[in-house]
Scaffold this motif. Sequence first.
Motif, short mmCIF file in Angstrom:
data_model
loop_
_atom_site.label_atom_id
_atom_site.label_comp_id
_atom_site.label_asym_id
_atom_site.label_seq_id
_atom_site.Cartn_x
_atom_site.Cartn_y
_atom_site.Cartn_z
N ARG A 1 1.05 -1.14 -0.03
CA ARG A 1 0.08 -0.01 -0.05
C ARG A 1 0.82 1.18 0.02
NH1 ARG A 1 -5.82 -0.40 2.25
NH2 ARG A 1 -6.24 -2.29 1.95
N PRO A 2 0.38 2.29 -0.63
CA PRO A 2 1.34 3.44 -0.41
C PRO A 2 0.85 4.35 0.86
CG PRO A 2 -0.86 3.84 -1.92
CD PRO A 2 -0.79 2.49 -1.43
N ALA A 3 2.16 4.90 1.30
CA ALA A 3 2.03 5.49 2.58
C ALA A 3 1.45 6.81 2.48
CB ALA A 3 3.57 5.57 3.18
N PRO A 4 0.70 7.16 3.54
CA PRO A 4 0.65 6.93 4.82
C PRO A 4 -0.44 5.51 4.97
CG PRO A 4 -0.66 8.95 4.82
CD PRO A 4 -0.17 8.49 3.26
N ALA A 5 0.07 4.38 5.88
CA ALA A 5 -0.75 3.27 5.68
C ALA A 5 -0.32 2.63 6.94
CB ALA A 5 -0.82 2.18 4.64
N TRP A 6 -1.03 2.34 7.95
CA TRP A 6 -0.59 1.73 9.28
C TRP A 6 -1.70 0.55 9.64
CZ3 TRP A 6 -2.92 2.28 14.03
CH2 TRP A 6 -3.85 3.40 14.05
N THR A 7 -1.16 -0.38 10.40
CA THR A 7 -2.19 -1.21 11.08
C THR A 7 -1.79 -1.64 12.40
OG1 THR A 7 -3.60 -3.33 10.63
CG2 THR A 7 -1.17 -3.38 10.23
N PHE A 8 -2.51 -1.91 13.20
CA PHE A 8 -2.30 -2.64 14.55
C PHE A 8 -2.62 -3.95 14.68
CE2 PHE A 8 -2.65 -3.38 19.07
CZ PHE A 8 -1.83 -2.36 19.66
N LEU A 9 -1.57 -4.55 15.01
CA LEU A 9 -1.54 -6.45 15.10
C LEU A 9 -1.48 -6.86 16.62
CD1 LEU A 9 1.24 -7.19 12.40
CD2 LEU A 9 -1.27 -6.93 12.09
N HIS A 10 -2.65 -7.45 16.70
CA HIS A 10 -2.97 -7.97 18.05
C HIS A 10 -2.23 -9.66 17.97
CE1 HIS A 10 -6.15 -4.81 18.00
NE2 HIS A 10 -5.91 -4.89 19.40
N GLY A 11 -2.51 -10.12 18.91
CA GLY A 11 -1.72 -11.22 19.26
C GLY A 11 -0.93 -11.73 20.26
N PRO A 12 -0.32 -12.77 20.53
CA PRO A 12 0.52 -13.11 21.80
C PRO A 12 1.35 -11.99 22.21
CG PRO A 12 0.72 -14.81 20.21
CD PRO A 12 0.36 -13.76 19.32
N ARG A 13 1.47 -11.82 23.38
CA ARG A 13 2.47 -10.69 24.20
C ARG A 13 3.33 -11.36 24.90
NH1 ARG A 13 -2.00 -6.73 25.96
NH2 ARG A 13 -2.83 -8.55 26.96
N SER A 14 4.59 -10.65 25.16
CA SER A 14 5.60 -11.23 26.04
C SER A 14 5.62 -9.79 27.03
CB SER A 14 6.70 -11.33 25.50
OG SER A 14 7.65 -11.59 26.30
N ARG A 15 5.76 -10.19 28.44
CA ARG A 15 5.89 -8.89 29.35
C ARG A 15 7.51 -8.74 29.36
NH1 ARG A 15 1.98 -6.96 31.44
NH2 ARG A 15 -0.06 -8.10 31.61
#
Length: 197
Positions: free
Chosen positions: A169-183
Motif C-alpha cells: 500500500r502507498p504510505a501513509p498506511a498503518w495497522t495494529f496487530l493483536h496477538g500473543p504478548r511477552s512481558r
Amino acid sequence: MPHVEPGMTVGLFGGSFNPPHDGHVLVADIALRRLRLDQLWWMVTPGNPLKSRRELAPLADRIALSEAITENPRIKVTAFEQSLGQSYTARTLEKIRARNPAIHFVWVMGADNLKTFDRWQRWQEIARSVPIAIVDRPGATLAYLSSKMAQTFDYARVDEEDAALLARRPAPAWTFLHGPRSRLSSTALRAGKPVRG
C-alpha cells in the motif's frame, strides 16, 4: 544491507536491543507471519537519541546477542546504520529506500513505542514514507487509540484483517496487530528485575 530481490516485501524492525529478548523475537515473528514478509531486517542501532548512551551496551555485543536469539533465516540481523552515520529513522529510511527502489518496505514497531513516536525527528515524514505495522505489547494495547500518531493518521489505518496487503500500500498506511504478548522488556532486564515472559 541484506541482499534482496526486486518485488520483495521487507519489514524494518529497528531498535537499540539493549538487550534483545524473546519479546523482540515475538514481535518479529508476528510481523513476518501476519504481514507475509519475505524478510525482516532486525536493525540494531548504534544509539537512540531518546535514550541515554551511558546505559547502552557495546554495539558488537547487542548484535551478537540478537543473532543468538533469532533462529528464523528470514530475520536478518544488521547494523548498517553505523556505516550510514545515521541515528535518526527518517534519514535511515531515505537511504534504505534510495538503495532499494524495487522493494516494498514496512516499518515494524512494538506498540510501546507509539507513546513517544511523535517525539521522533520528522515522525510525520516517516509515516508518509513507509507503511507502519504496530505490534501489540503488554500495557500498550490501547496506545493506538490515544497516540498522536494514530490520531493524526487515523484516516490511513488499515484493518488488521488486511495486514498482509500493507507492504504494497502507498504510505501513509498503518495497522495494529493483536496477538500473543511477552512481558519481557529491555529496561527490566537491565535493572535485573524478574519478569515473566
